[in-house]
Design a protein around this motif. Structure first.
Motif, PDB file in Angstrom:
ATOM      1  N   GLN A 162       0.839  -1.180   0.000  1.00 26.40           N
ATOM      2  CA  GLN A 162       0.000   0.000   0.000  1.00 26.40           C
ATOM      3  C   GLN A 162       0.881   1.239   0.000  1.00 26.40           C
ATOM      4  O   GLN A 162       1.861   1.310   0.734  1.00 26.40           O
ATOM      5  N   VAL A 172       0.827   5.516   0.150  1.00 22.64           N
ATOM      6  CA  VAL A 172       0.041   6.681   0.535  1.00 22.64           C
ATOM      7  C   VAL A 172       0.875   7.941   0.325  1.00 22.64           C
ATOM      8  O   VAL A 172       1.915   8.117   0.962  1.00 22.64           O
ATOM      9  N   CYS A 227       5.767   9.520  -0.093  1.00 17.84           N
ATOM     10  CA  CYS A 227       4.998   8.317  -0.357  1.00 17.84           C
ATOM     11  C   CYS A 227       5.458   7.251   0.616  1.00 17.84           C
ATOM     12  O   CYS A 227       6.578   6.735   0.496  1.00 17.84           O
ATOM     13  N   TYR A 278       0.946  10.683  -8.483  1.00 16.64           N
ATOM     14  CA  TYR A 278       0.826   9.311  -8.021  1.00 16.64           C
ATOM     15  C   TYR A 278       2.190   8.686  -7.770  1.00 16.64           C
ATOM     16  O   TYR A 278       3.095   8.812  -8.588  1.00 16.64           O
ATOM     17  N   TRP A 323      -0.085   1.262  -6.889  1.00 13.86           N
ATOM     18  CA  TRP A 323      -0.266   2.700  -7.053  1.00 13.86           C
ATOM     19  C   TRP A 323      -0.851   3.308  -5.796  1.00 13.86           C
ATOM     20  O   TRP A 323      -1.658   2.694  -5.115  1.00 13.86           O
ATOM     21  N   GLY A 324      -0.447   4.522  -5.518  1.00 17.56           N
ATOM     22  CA  GLY A 324      -1.051   5.271  -4.432  1.00 17.56           C
ATOM     23  C   GLY A 324      -2.380   5.856  -4.862  1.00 17.56           C
ATOM     24  O   GLY A 324      -2.811   5.708  -6.012  1.00 17.56           O
ATOM     25  N   GLN A 325      -3.039   6.525  -3.952  1.00 15.73           N
ATOM     26  CA  GLN A 325      -4.360   7.092  -4.228  1.00 15.73           C
ATOM     27  C   GLN A 325      -4.285   8.403  -5.004  1.00 15.73           C
ATOM     28  O   GLN A 325      -5.295   8.850  -5.557  1.00 15.73           O
TER      29      GLN A 325
END
Length: 123
Positions: free
Chosen positions: A3, A5, A22, A95, A113-115
């Motif tokens: 994950q 972020v 990130c 991203y 991928w991040g949000q």
């Protein structure tokens, strides 16, 4: 499952700087090439920078070379994008992404991928 972020985005005036972070969880950044992309409405994702897991070598898009710098902090399991001399054209959603390939060349070669986080450059 890794994950990602992103954080550190926001509003900035042209010519100023901003640093995106990130944070990765569920995986070790040392096992992945880490990259940054950005996207504006109606357009595809634009490659910005990537750092290979194999040798740590960084590659940059021509549009940001000399202004943006990608770096990693293995202790914090975090990748950064230092953005200097920001321009109006840099406004986008940014991203963070991770790839198991040593030198990913397009978005299909990234696994996570991040949000996304908004960066707005405006006077």
């Amino acid at each position: 499952q890794v994950q990602l972020v992103e954080s550190g985005g926001g509003l900035v005036q042209p010519g100023n700087s901003l640093r995106l972070s990130c944070v990765a969880s569920g995986g070790d950044l040392r096992l992945y090439s880490m990259g940054w992309y950005r996207q504006v409405p109606g357009k595809g994702r634009e490659f910005l920078a990537v750092k290979s897991y194999r040798d740590g070598r960084a590659s940059y898009a021509n549009s940001v070379r000399g202004r943006f710098t990608i770096s990693r902090d293995y202790v914090k399991n975090t990748v950064y994008l230092q953005m200097d001399t920001l321009k109006l054209e840099d406004t986008a959603v940014y991203y963070c992404e991770a790839s198991g390939r040593s030198r990913p060349s397009d978005p299909t070669e990234y696994d996570y991928w991040g949000q996304g986080i908004q960066v707005t450059v405006s006077s």
